[in-house]
Design an enzyme around this catalytic site. Structure first.
Site, PDB file in Angstrom:
ATOM      1  N   ASP A  42       6.247   0.533   7.864  1.00 57.25           N
ATOM      2  CA  ASP A  42       5.419  -0.433   8.581  1.00 57.25           C
ATOM      3  C   ASP A  42       6.215  -1.623   9.110  1.00 57.25           C
ATOM      4  O   ASP A  42       5.868  -2.187  10.143  1.00 57.25           O
ATOM      5  CB  ASP A  42       4.283  -0.936   7.683  1.00 57.25           C
ATOM      6  CG  ASP A  42       3.115   0.029   7.648  1.00 57.25           C
ATOM      7  OD1 ASP A  42       3.085   0.945   8.487  1.00 57.25           O
ATOM      8  OD2 ASP A  42       2.241  -0.134   6.786  1.00 57.25           O
ATOM      9  N   SER A  46      -0.921   1.608  -3.948  1.00 59.53           N
ATOM     10  CA  SER A  46      -0.732   1.034  -2.631  1.00 59.53           C
ATOM     11  C   SER A  46      -1.586   1.843  -1.662  1.00 59.53           C
ATOM     12  O   SER A  46      -1.395   3.052  -1.513  1.00 59.53           O
ATOM     13  CB  SER A  46       0.743   1.107  -2.221  1.00 59.53           C
ATOM     14  OG  SER A  46       0.917   0.617  -0.911  1.00 59.53           O
TER      15      SER A  46
END
Length: 408
Positions: free
Chosen positions: A126, A178
């Site tokens: 990301d 996560s």
């Protein structure tokens, strides 16, 4: 650091970004922090986000409704391309990041911010996706990535910091997976999933649906209608992009569709194990491919499969805003002009079973394909075709035989 007076933060309200607000103020001389959340279908995750952001030190929170643009301009182009990363991952997080980052840049420029901050780790994909988008739309903007520089080395230490600063969290040490959620999918990483030998505890982690074992004993039939490669109706009802994905998520979820457990190759070089829930997306990919089977000629269909691999890499690598991705999308769009028709599917305990397909542009000709007697196809023609098609093989064999005789 003194020149950083105003920072726009990509804010989700999760563990990382929750502690970043006070951390920024502590480490950048009390700078103003403006939080921005892109709504790509996180649902209840956005509840109470403004109150939380301001309570932890942000001056304001923007929540940008990006759901329709997300599906129409990012999800559907990727669907039309048939892009799947490493045969399993339907790119749910990957194509959400560029649209969120683009909106963050727009707000940062409008606010006169000195920097943009994100909570991506230095091990993940990301960080690349966010920063490539920032470089595309604000090439001079400073970028702050705390995970590369701060004192925390684990999520456990982050939780301790949050507790010390009275920052409320929706997780605890036992549920500290996560996750990334949007309209398209939900991902799970970390904890017991870090060992690929561990079977995922689906009863514990699944949120968008059930495991195949818990799906109904009776199959669900659906019909999807496409126009130029875009899904436009479900069981005859016209639906826009977000409504279509949401409806298929519900149908797919209850039938145990779209659970992917994979070890993928991250852009930064390491392998990572994750579990993805993409019920509606899995149905759409299957239906779209089924329609292409009858609408695309062989050479286009085969070449498009090669393009799909490269397209998936570009999306996964954060290269959405690049000339190559745009060029590949132009190619894909040209292939979709006649991908129009209906696909009937049977959903049953994690399986998607074909139950019929039709199109006004179908290239399937029953008169030619039939095993019964026909007046269209002369089977004697195949002999000449095979002689020409096999000529290179025949010549090579003859040459090898002649050489073998000379050796004797």
């Amino acid at each position: 650091m003194s020149e950083i007076k105003k920072v726009v933060l990509a804010y989700s309200g999760g563990l990382d970004t929750s502690i970043i607000i006070p951390w920024l103020k502590e480490n950048y001389n009390g700078c103003e922090v403006i939080a921005v959340s892109g709504d790509v279908g996180q649902g209840t995750e956005l509840d109470g986000l403004e109150e939380k952001a301001i309570a932890t030190g942000a001056s304001k929170l923007y929540i940008a409704d990006l759901k329709k643009e997300f599906v129409d301009d990012y999800v559907y182009p990727t669907l039309k391309a048939g892009a799947v990363y490493e045969n399993k991952y339907l790119l749910g997080t990957s194509f959400a990041r560029p649209i969120i980052a683009k909106r963050i840049v727009e707000i940062a420029l409008a606010e006169g911010a000195d920097a943009i901050c994100h909570g991506c780790t230095g091990k993940g994909n990301d960080q690349v996706r966010f920063e490539l988008a920032i470089k595309r739309f604000a090439p001079q903007m400073k970028i702050i990535a705390p995970w590369r520089t701060w004192e925390f080395k684990s999520r456990e230490q982050e939780i301790e910091y949050a507790e010390q600063h009275n920052i409320p969290l929706k997780i605890n040490r036992e549920t500290n997976y996560s996750k990334d959620k949007n309209l398209w999918h939900l991902s799970h990483e970390g904890l017991d999933l870090e060992n690929p030998w561990n079977e995922p505890m689906y009863d514990k982690i699944l949120e968008m649906g059930v495991s195949p074992e818990k799906a109904p004993d009776e199959a669900t039939y659906i019909t999807l209608s496409f126009e130029k490669g875009i899904p436009v109706a479900l069981n005859g009802e016209k639906l826009d992009g977000p409504a279509m994905v949401a409806a298929l998520n519900e149908l797919g979820g209850k039938n145990g569709i779209g659970i992917a457990d994979m070890v993928e190759n991250r852009l930064v070089g390491m392998k990572s194990r994750g579990v993805y829930e993409t019920p509606g997306g899995t149905i759409l990919y299957h239906a779209h491919n089924k329609l292409e089977e009858i609408c695309l000629d062989r050479d286009t269909y085969h070449y498009k499969q090669q393009v799909a691999i490269r397209f998936a890499e570009l999306v996964y690598f954060g290269q959405w805003y690049t000339p190559l991705r745009e060029a590949l999308s132009a190619f894909v769009d040209s292939t979709q002009e006649k991908v129009t028709g209906d696909v009937r599917l049977k959903l049953y305990k994690g399986n998607i079973i074909d139950a019929g397909v039709k199109s006004p542009y179908s290239l399937y000709d029953e008169d030619i394909a039939t095993f019964d007697e026909d007046e269209v196809y002369d089977q004697n023609d195949s002999a000449g075709f095979i002689n020409l098609f096999g000529l290179p093989i025949k010549v090579q064999a003859m040459k090898e035989q002649a050489a073998a005789k000379q050796d004797k």
